[in-house]
Design a protein around this motif. Structure first.
Motif, PDB file in Angstrom:
ATOM      1  N   ALA A  72      -7.909   5.242  -5.268  1.00  0.00           N
ATOM      2  CA  ALA A  72      -6.775   5.227  -4.446  1.00  0.00           C
ATOM      3  C   ALA A  72      -7.056   5.886  -2.999  1.00  0.00           C
ATOM      4  O   ALA A  72      -7.570   6.752  -2.871  1.00  0.00           O
ATOM      5  CB  ALA A  72      -5.767   5.819  -5.269  1.00  0.00           C
ATOM      6  N   ASP A  73      -6.435   4.778  -2.321  1.00  0.00           N
ATOM      7  CA  ASP A  73      -6.510   5.508  -0.498  1.00  0.00           C
ATOM      8  C   ASP A  73      -5.257   5.883   0.091  1.00  0.00           C
ATOM      9  O   ASP A  73      -5.147   5.961   1.132  1.00  0.00           O
ATOM     10  CB  ASP A  73      -7.274   4.449   0.157  1.00  0.00           C
ATOM     11  CG  ASP A  73      -6.636   3.052   0.299  1.00  0.00           C
ATOM     12  OD1 ASP A  73      -5.346   2.714  -0.562  1.00  0.00           O
ATOM     13  OD2 ASP A  73      -6.945   2.140   1.037  1.00  0.00           O
ATOM     14  N   LEU A  74      -4.237   5.957  -0.813  1.00  0.00           N
ATOM     15  CA  LEU A  74      -2.900   6.381  -0.350  1.00  0.00           C
ATOM     16  C   LEU A  74      -2.221   6.975  -1.719  1.00  0.00           C
ATOM     17  O   LEU A  74      -2.274   6.219  -2.827  1.00  0.00           O
ATOM     18  CB  LEU A  74      -2.166   5.480   0.176  1.00  0.00           C
ATOM     19  CG  LEU A  74      -0.666   6.034   0.753  1.00  0.00           C
ATOM     20  CD1 LEU A  74      -0.252   5.285   2.081  1.00  0.00           C
ATOM     21  CD2 LEU A  74       0.476   5.443  -0.458  1.00  0.00           C
ATOM     22  N   LEU A  75      -1.587   8.063  -1.767  1.00  0.00           N
ATOM     23  CA  LEU A  75      -0.826   8.733  -2.556  1.00  0.00           C
ATOM     24  C   LEU A  75       0.745   8.545  -2.267  1.00  0.00           C
ATOM     25  O   LEU A  75       0.735   9.247  -0.989  1.00  0.00           O
ATOM     26  CB  LEU A  75      -1.128  10.088  -3.111  1.00  0.00           C
ATOM     27  CG  LEU A  75      -2.621  10.213  -3.841  1.00  0.00           C
ATOM     28  CD1 LEU A  75      -2.732  11.610  -4.131  1.00  0.00           C
ATOM     29  CD2 LEU A  75      -2.673   9.362  -5.201  1.00  0.00           C
ATOM     30  N   GLY A  76       1.626   8.404  -3.259  1.00  0.00           N
ATOM     31  CA  GLY A  76       2.768   8.272  -2.555  1.00  0.00           C
ATOM     32  C   GLY A  76       3.918   8.887  -3.917  1.00  0.00           C
ATOM     33  O   GLY A  76       3.469   8.360  -5.035  1.00  0.00           O
ATOM     34  N   VAL A  77       4.960   9.049  -3.695  1.00  0.00           N
ATOM     35  CA  VAL A  77       6.005   9.744  -4.749  1.00  0.00           C
ATOM     36  C   VAL A  77       7.298   9.214  -4.401  1.00  0.00           C
ATOM     37  O   VAL A  77       7.983   9.206  -3.026  1.00  0.00           O
ATOM     38  CB  VAL A  77       6.115  11.074  -4.697  1.00  0.00           C
ATOM     39  CG1 VAL A  77       7.104  11.895  -5.793  1.00  0.00           C
ATOM     40  CG2 VAL A  77       4.839  11.511  -5.263  1.00  0.00           C
ATOM     41  N   ALA A  78       8.122   8.695  -5.400  1.00  0.00           N
ATOM     42  CA  ALA A  78       9.613   8.285  -5.332  1.00  0.00           C
ATOM     43  C   ALA A  78      10.244   8.905  -6.126  1.00  0.00           C
ATOM     44  O   ALA A  78      10.158   9.027  -7.376  1.00  0.00           O
ATOM     45  CB  ALA A  78       9.780   6.637  -5.732  1.00  0.00           C
TER      46      ALA A  78
ATOM     47  N   PHE B 139      -0.241  10.264   2.922  1.00  0.00           N
ATOM     48  CA  PHE B 139       0.817  10.614   1.829  1.00  0.00           C
ATOM     49  C   PHE B 139       2.131   9.475   2.121  1.00  0.00           C
ATOM     50  O   PHE B 139       2.664   9.723   3.394  1.00  0.00           O
ATOM     51  CB  PHE B 139       1.144  11.961   1.549  1.00  0.00           C
ATOM     52  CG  PHE B 139       2.337  12.466   0.613  1.00  0.00           C
ATOM     53  CD1 PHE B 139       2.165  12.236  -0.756  1.00  0.00           C
ATOM     54  CD2 PHE B 139       3.571  12.788   1.074  1.00  0.00           C
ATOM     55  CE1 PHE B 139       2.798  12.477  -1.610  1.00  0.00           C
ATOM     56  CE2 PHE B 139       4.364  13.179   0.105  1.00  0.00           C
ATOM     57  CZ  PHE B 139       4.285  12.942  -1.180  1.00  0.00           C
ATOM     58  N   LEU B 140       2.740   8.975   1.138  1.00  0.00           N
ATOM     59  CA  LEU B 140       3.931   8.417   1.475  1.00  0.00           C
ATOM     60  C   LEU B 140       5.369   9.015   0.493  1.00  0.00           C
ATOM     61  O   LEU B 140       5.051   9.197  -0.560  1.00  0.00           O
ATOM     62  CB  LEU B 140       3.837   6.759   0.882  1.00  0.00           C
ATOM     63  CG  LEU B 140       5.091   5.968   1.039  1.00  0.00           C
ATOM     64  CD1 LEU B 140       5.308   5.532   2.423  1.00  0.00           C
ATOM     65  CD2 LEU B 140       4.518   4.561   0.246  1.00  0.00           C
TER      66      LEU B 140
END
Length: 451
Positions: free
Chosen positions: A185-191, A211-212
């Protein structure tokens, strides 16, 4: 900042707003003078009524039983009595007009001072869109915003891999994020909530990945300070295709990251209650009397950068960058998240007079506001409750907090609403300079001095 001299240029908008502020203030004073002693006496009664009302609110928060509800009745009855007094003395409309002129003076002054401030905002940089983004979504967070806005489907349509936290038991979010990084993975994000955001943000920072943030939590304070649209969490996904990067600081507490703040004392005791999540207001009202009166909770000592010592505060808030001044409980905005410092707010309130004094903001006797690079919270208890980004945690003492400057790369939508500018403190010297500056004719006089 106060101007260094009269050579600084002042645009017409600043000049006339400052002059309007002074004119409105003089008008308010004139209304009181023409009303005579009767008007001043009635206004004084209104001020005393405000003090009594605030004291009653304090006693309502810090007591139980019949006394609490008597104070609630006083807090409601006193403002009504003041209005009746104004009407009976025939001063109602003159006092109202004086108050309106005062409000106009303050509003115009703040508008003039806002225009005088340099542009705000954190630097952005262009960055290519991610090829293998990985997003963690909590369907239960924020009352079900993931399902309400179909965030998982929209993210998948944009090429993201989505992991839903919908299992019957708890999920090791950190392990999930680390596995995604190991898989490319080249981006981590959290909803989800700010607590989950902070946990995954720390892992993204450790691996230098963007980070998103998707504002699918309840409060979304981190998203607010990033200038995201909190009413439309799906708009945050636009960053996957058309976004920019900003570099932010991360707070550290005992090896754990936080994006907003860590709280100790009264607020942490409230957050620690198992009933807090289901009934925040009721739990707060039930537990505040003991925490504010000192009958519950360990005694704290706060050491700031090894120099400043704060003894026995009732509540302490350590934030990733300082909150706006004039916000004594740290529930507003942080103008910047890249200053490389911690914000410290310590409240020591033992009686109604000190509670009323908190209205003075940063100058209140029971309030300390500082900045720091390291904060150590000591206690007479081996473990103390801490609220980390709204999550209740028990931590061994002493608790050490530091800052990781520019450790986190955050990818945000290019077209986000942005962060509204905060209200500046009233700077009379600058306001006077704005009001008294005379416009220069084009081509006349010396060029403005450079700073």
């Amino acid at each position: 900042m106060t101007p260094e001299g009269p050579s600084l240029p002042v645009p017409a908008s600043q000049r006339w707003l400052a002059r309007l502020a002074y004119a409105a203030a003089l008008g308010a004073v004139a209304m009181l003078i023409t009303g005579g002693l009767s008007s001043l006496a009635v206004l004084t009664a209104g001020g005393l009524g405000l003090v009594v009302t605030l004291a009653a609110i304090w006693w309502f928060l810090s007591n139980r039983g019949a006394l609490r509800w008597v104070c609630a009745a006083v807090a409601v009855a006193v403002p009504i009595a003041v209005v009746v007094l104004y009407i009976a003395r025939g001063q109602f409309w003159s006092i109202v007009l004086a108050l309106l002129l005062s409000a106009l003076a303050v509003t115009s002054a703040r508008a003039a001072l806002v225009l005088a401030r340099p542009p705000s905002g954190m630097p952005e940089r262009e960055a290519p869109p991610p090829a293998r983004p990985f997003l963690i979504m909590n369907p239960r967070s924020g009352g079900g915003k993931v399902g309400q806005f179909a965030l998982d489907a929209k993210a998948a349509a944009l090429g993201a891999e989505v992991a839903l936290l919908d299992g019957p038991g708890p999920t090791d979010v950190a392990a999930l994020a680390r596995t995604a990084v190991a898989d490319g993975a080249d981006l981590l994000g959290v909803a989800g909530g700010d607590g989950t955001q902070a946990l995954v943000a720390g892992i993204a920072a450790d691996h230098d990945l963007p980070f998103l943030v998707v504002s699918a939590g309840t409060r979304n304070h981190f998203a607010m300070d990033l200038g995201l649209d909190r009413k439309r969490p799906d708009a945050g996904l636009d960053a996957l295709r058309d976004g920019v990067e900003i570099c932010l600081d991360l707070g550290l507490i005992g090896g754990r990251t936080f994006v907003n703040n860590a709280s100790f004392g009264a607020y942490a005791e409230v957050v620690q209650s198992p009933a807090y999540r289901d009934d925040k207001r009721g739990t707060t009202l039930r537990l505040l009397p003991e925490t504010l009166s000192g009958h519950q909770g360990p005694r704290l000592v706060v050491r700031i950068d090894g120099e400043v010592v704060i003894e026995a505060p009732k509540a302490v808030l350590i934030s990733n960058n300082p909150y706006e001044f004039g916000d004594p409980i740290g529930l507003g905005r942080r103008p910047r998240l890249d200053g490389g410092v911690l914000g410290v707010i310590a409240i020591t309130v033992d009686n109604a007079a000190q509670a009323v004094e908190l209205l003075r903001g940063r100058h209140a006797g029971g309030l300390r506001t500082l900045v720091a690079h390291e904060v150590v919270v000591e206690s007479d208890a081996p473990r103390i409750p801490v609220g980390i980004d709204g999550e209740a945690v028990l931590m061994p003492t002493p608790v050490r907090l530091t800052i990781r400057p520019l450790a986190l790369r955050v990818r945000v939508p290019r077209g986000r609403p942005g962060v509204p500018r905060s209200k500046p403190p009233i700077d009379l010297a600058l306001l006077r300079h704005q009001a008294l500056t005379v416009a220069r004719l084009a081509g006349s006089g010396a060029a403005p001095a450079r700073r």
